[in-house]
Design an enzyme around this catalytic site. Structure first.
Site, PDB file in Angstrom:
ATOM      1  N   ASP A 153      36.206  30.727  31.999  1.00 41.79           N
ATOM      2  CA  ASP A 153      35.929  32.169  31.952  1.00 41.79           C
ATOM      3  C   ASP A 153      36.534  32.807  30.715  1.00 41.79           C
ATOM      4  O   ASP A 153      37.442  32.266  30.089  1.00 41.79           O
ATOM      5  CB  ASP A 153      36.554  32.845  33.185  1.00 41.79           C
ATOM      6  N   LYS A 206      32.215  36.308  31.730  1.00 42.33           N
ATOM      7  CA  LYS A 206      31.532  37.585  31.930  1.00 42.33           C
ATOM      8  C   LYS A 206      32.428  38.654  31.327  1.00 42.33           C
ATOM      9  O   LYS A 206      33.638  38.562  31.369  1.00 42.33           O
ATOM     10  CB  LYS A 206      31.354  37.891  33.409  1.00 42.33           C
ATOM     11  N   MET A 233      40.583  45.575  37.906  1.00 43.57           N
ATOM     12  CA  MET A 233      39.283  46.058  37.404  1.00 43.57           C
ATOM     13  C   MET A 233      39.154  47.576  37.574  1.00 43.57           C
ATOM     14  O   MET A 233      38.070  48.069  37.905  1.00 43.57           O
ATOM     15  CB  MET A 233      38.124  45.343  38.138  1.00 43.57           C
TER      16      MET A 233
END
Ligand SMILES: C[S@@+](CC[C@H](N)C(=O)[O-])C[C@H]1O[C@@H](n2cnc3c(N)ncnc32)[C@H](O)[C@@H]1O
Length: 267
Positions: A37, A59, A173
């Site tokens: 990642d 991502k 996040m």
């Protein structure tokens, strides 16, 4: 002919390569393929032997170049080719890491797998700030919460329980939604002067942090233009800022069990 391979779902921790577990390092060194990642730091990728095949599938916020279904299928296909596959993820694979979705696909496909836990961002960042996540008299509990909201859909969280002043909140996040999150917590009774900190790229050489309160942290994080990944910690434990550092202890008037007066520090 080679038999079916195995996938190791590995947590790479928050960035500092010294926070990798011994088991994770062994698996990385033995891997034939590493599927990784964006949050896995370059220093950790430098530990992958040069002949190992690399598949970046990272991502970014609001950009998912490789759909999760394709990542799942890639892991299944590589294992079925008989490869020793390392699936390397930031932090811990089972904390906001979609590791369990990948595990479910592997199980469905009959592929053997293991989970190697990693130090999650909350733990890495708190330690880097010399702040505890719980502390007797200040926080009797701890909650990890996602601040990620689907496009145009307001965050649907249990605000009344999240506003508990005895619980440390760690928001993953949350950079885009921190203003809304703070407002909701205040609306549901959390004290407006509750200490808060935003930490970006925690545990790495590019770490930045901004201290404030529930009502100031969103503006301060914006002014500081903190890059992703950023984590927010909210709770009385953040008020211990500086008190667990030898250099500043003698100059601090913060006492255990009382919310210290906070100066707002950018940096
Ligand atoms: C998709 S989640 C992955 C979490 C990861 N599985 C873990 O256990 O830490 C990504 C979020 O983790 C947080 N994060 C991860 N690494 C971080 C770091 N080094 N510093 C600050 N926040 C971090 C940020 O809130 C970021 O938006």
């Amino acid at each position: 002919m080679r038999g079916i391979g195995k996938v190791s779902l590995i947590g790479a921790g928050p960035g500092d390569p010294d926070l990798l577990t011994v088991k994770a390092l062994k698996r990385i060194q033995e891997a034939e393929v590493v599927v990784y990642d964006r949050l896995v730091s370059q220093e950790i990728m430098d530990l992958v032997p040069p002949k190992t095949a690399l598949y970046p599938v990272g991502k970014k916020p609001k950009s998912h170049p490789i759909p999760q279904e394709e990542i799942n299928q890639l892991l299944v296909d590589l294992a079925k080719e008989g490869k020793r596959v390392v699936r390397l993820k930031g932090g811990d694979p089972f904390i906001f890491g979609r590791g369990s979705e990948e595990a479910a696909e592997l199980v469905t496909a009959g592929v053997d797998y293991e989970v190697v836990p990693g130090i999650t961002a909350a733990q890495g960042c708190a330690s880097s700030l010399n702040l505890p996540l719980t502390h007797r008299g200040l926080a009797t509990g701890l909650r990890y919460v996602t601040g990620h909201c689907q496009k145009d859909i307001p965050l649907d969280l249990d605000w009344a329980s999240l506003a508990d002043p005895n619980t440390t909140l760690v928001i993953y996040m949350g950079l885009a939604a921190i203003k809304e999150i703070s407002a909701k917590l205040v609306e549901h009774g959390m004290p407006t002067d509750m200490p808060a900190v935003a930490i970006s790229k925690g545990t790495t050489s590019e770490e930045q942090k901004v201290f404030g309160t529930l009502t100031t942290i969103s503006e301060l994080a914006k002014e500081a233009k903190l890059p992703t990944p950023t984590l927010f910690m909210i709770g009385d434990v953040v008020g211990l800022k500086g008190t667990l550092e030898l250099t500043s202890y003698s100059g601090s008037d913060a006492k255990w069990g009382e919310r210290p007066h906070l100066e707002v520090i950018n940096g």
